[in-house]
Design an enzyme around this catalytic site. Structure first.
Site, short mmCIF file in Angstrom:
data_model
loop_
_atom_site.label_atom_id
_atom_site.label_comp_id
_atom_site.label_asym_id
_atom_site.label_seq_id
_atom_site.Cartn_x
_atom_site.Cartn_y
_atom_site.Cartn_z
N LYS A 30 -7.80 -6.40 -5.62
CA LYS A 30 -6.39 -6.24 -5.25
C LYS A 30 -6.10 -6.85 -3.89
O LYS A 30 -5.12 -7.57 -3.72
CB LYS A 30 -6.01 -4.74 -5.21
CG LYS A 30 -6.00 -4.07 -6.56
CD LYS A 30 -5.30 -2.71 -6.50
CE LYS A 30 -6.01 -1.71 -5.60
NZ LYS A 30 -7.28 -1.21 -6.17
N ARG A 105 -0.82 5.36 -6.51
CA ARG A 105 -2.10 5.71 -7.09
C ARG A 105 -1.99 6.93 -8.01
O ARG A 105 -2.97 7.29 -8.67
CB ARG A 105 -3.11 6.07 -5.99
CG ARG A 105 -3.76 4.89 -5.28
CD ARG A 105 -5.17 4.68 -5.72
NE ARG A 105 -6.23 4.53 -4.71
CZ ARG A 105 -6.30 3.69 -3.71
NH1 ARG A 105 -5.29 2.94 -3.39
NH2 ARG A 105 -7.37 3.63 -2.96
N ARG A 149 -20.10 -5.14 -0.99
CA ARG A 149 -19.15 -5.50 0.09
C ARG A 149 -19.73 -5.22 1.48
O ARG A 149 -20.23 -4.14 1.76
CB ARG A 149 -17.86 -4.68 -0.04
CG ARG A 149 -16.98 -5.11 -1.18
CD ARG A 149 -15.53 -4.87 -0.88
NE ARG A 149 -15.16 -3.47 -0.97
CZ ARG A 149 -13.98 -3.04 -1.40
NH1 ARG A 149 -13.06 -3.90 -1.77
NH2 ARG A 149 -13.71 -1.75 -1.44
N ARG A 182 -18.53 -0.43 4.61
CA ARG A 182 -17.47 0.55 4.83
C ARG A 182 -17.95 1.92 4.35
O ARG A 182 -18.61 2.02 3.32
CB ARG A 182 -16.25 0.12 3.99
CG ARG A 182 -14.95 0.13 4.73
CD ARG A 182 -13.86 -0.51 3.92
NE ARG A 182 -13.41 0.31 2.81
CZ ARG A 182 -12.44 -0.06 1.96
NH1 ARG A 182 -11.85 -1.23 2.10
NH2 ARG A 182 -12.08 0.72 0.98
N ARG A 193 -15.09 7.63 -6.22
CA ARG A 193 -13.84 6.86 -6.17
C ARG A 193 -13.44 6.37 -7.56
O ARG A 193 -12.27 6.37 -7.92
CB ARG A 193 -13.99 5.66 -5.23
CG ARG A 193 -14.04 6.04 -3.78
CD ARG A 193 -14.37 4.85 -2.91
NE ARG A 193 -13.26 3.92 -2.79
CZ ARG A 193 -13.39 2.63 -2.46
NH1 ARG A 193 -14.59 2.12 -2.26
NH2 ARG A 193 -12.34 1.87 -2.34
P1 AMP Z 1 -8.29 1.53 -0.41
O1 AMP Z 1 -8.52 0.71 0.81
O2 AMP Z 1 -7.03 1.17 -1.14
O3 AMP Z 1 -9.48 1.57 -1.32
O4 AMP Z 1 -8.06 3.04 0.11
C1 AMP Z 1 -9.07 3.71 0.81
C2 AMP Z 1 -8.84 5.22 0.73
O5 AMP Z 1 -7.57 5.56 1.28
C3 AMP Z 1 -8.80 5.78 -0.69
O6 AMP Z 1 -10.09 6.04 -1.18
C4 AMP Z 1 -7.98 7.04 -0.49
O7 AMP Z 1 -8.75 8.06 0.11
C5 AMP Z 1 -6.95 6.61 0.53
N1 AMP Z 1 -5.74 6.06 -0.13
C6 AMP Z 1 -5.27 4.77 -0.07
N2 AMP Z 1 -4.14 4.63 -0.78
C7 AMP Z 1 -3.87 5.85 -1.30
C8 AMP Z 1 -2.84 6.36 -2.14
N3 AMP Z 1 -1.85 5.58 -2.60
N4 AMP Z 1 -2.89 7.68 -2.46
C9 AMP Z 1 -3.86 8.48 -2.00
N5 AMP Z 1 -4.86 8.06 -1.23
C10 AMP Z 1 -4.88 6.76 -0.87
#
Ligand code: AMP
Ligand code: ZN
Length: 247
Positions: A30, A105, A149, A182, A193
């Site tokens: 993404k 999400r 990653r 990370r 996740r």
């Molecule tokens: P990402 O970088 O998109 O993988 O997001 C990293 C973390 O941020 C996720 O594992 C969630 O804990 C939190 N997060 C990001 N976007 C959302 C969302 N739309 N709703 C809830 N938690 C989020």
């Protein structure tokens, strides 16, 4: 960066694009595809993961609340996100359109977003309606992408030890720094996740499918091949969309 893009992509950056929502499990690419869209159309990428990580780094009260939840790989409660998303979408660079990466999400977030867009964008603007692109990937590929990653703590360059490894061990090609992983890319966190994705994000795809806005794209291809498909979806969508004449 925005100004440079606007000059070199004059045609693509003059018209309304509208909201582009990228759906797909963690590791589907993404973020990578979002950057391709930014370069081509000159609309900003809004990643809720990045916004949340910025709050964690700054140590805001939101960041403190979100930190432990994110480290466990769980979803941050919806109510914590609405304020930061609304504030970001109200900024001037979002008027022609924007890319949402990592939001919505949950089905509740999707419903909130529709209500927000209706109220603040579509009533009174020339923006196209949202297009929802679902990046579909194979589960085995996904695990390799996620566990592989790495990033350089010094220059920020991204690697994948399976697909784009550095030349030497786990050291940055540019400055020799030890690459870092990370927190939420650690193997034990990843299964959590992916489970959260399965449980909570599938309803988002269903939400948009019912509304006829979901466009699946096969993401098990090179970045450029996926990008070509994504551009095709956006171009098709925006040529159908007839923005209201300026008054
Ligand atoms: P990402 O970088 O998109 O993988 O997001 C990293 C973390 O941020 C996720 O594992 C969630 O804990 C939190 N997060 C990001 N976007 C959302 C969302 N739309 N709703 C809830 N938690 C989020
Ligand atoms: Zn480096």
């Amino acid at each position: 960066i925005r100004v440079k893009g606007a000059i070199s992509m004059a045609n693509e950056t003059a018209r309304s694009i509208g909201p582009v929502i990228l759906l797909g499990p963690p590791g589907a690419g993404k973020g990578t595809q979002a950057k391709q869209i930014v370069d081509r159309y000159g609309i900003p990428q809004i990643s809720t993961g990045d916004l949340l990580r910025a709050h964690v780094t700054l140590g805001t009260s939101l960041g403190l609340e979100a930190k432990a939840i994110m480290a466990r790989g769980e979803l941050v409660p919806d109510e914590l996100l609405y304020g930061i998303v609304a504030d970001r979408l109200r900024e001037a660079d979002c008027r022609r359109g924007f890319i949402l990466d990592g939001f919505p999400r949950t089905a509740a977030q999707a419903g909130w977003l529709d209500a927000f867009l209706e109220k603040e964008f579509f009533e009174n603007s020339e923006m196209c309606p949202p297009v929802v692109i679902q990046l579909q990937v194979d589960y085995t590929q996904l695990l390799l992408r996620l566990t592989g990653r790495r990033s350089c703590p010094t220059c920020g360059r991204l690697y994948n030890i399976h697909f784009q490894p550095p030349r030497v061990d786990e050291l940055c090609d540019l400055d020799g720094s030890q690459l870092t992983i990370r927190d939420d890319d650690r193997e034990e966190v990843i299964s959590g996740r992916l489970a959260a994705y399965e449980d909570q994000t599938k309803p988002v795809a269903d939400y948009y499918r019912v509304k006829g806005r979901l466009v699946p794209v096969n993401a098990d291809q090179t970045m450029a091949e996926v990008a070509a498909q994504v551009f095709g979806v956006i171009d098709g969508h925006t040529s159908d969309c007839k923005p209201a004449a300026e008054s």
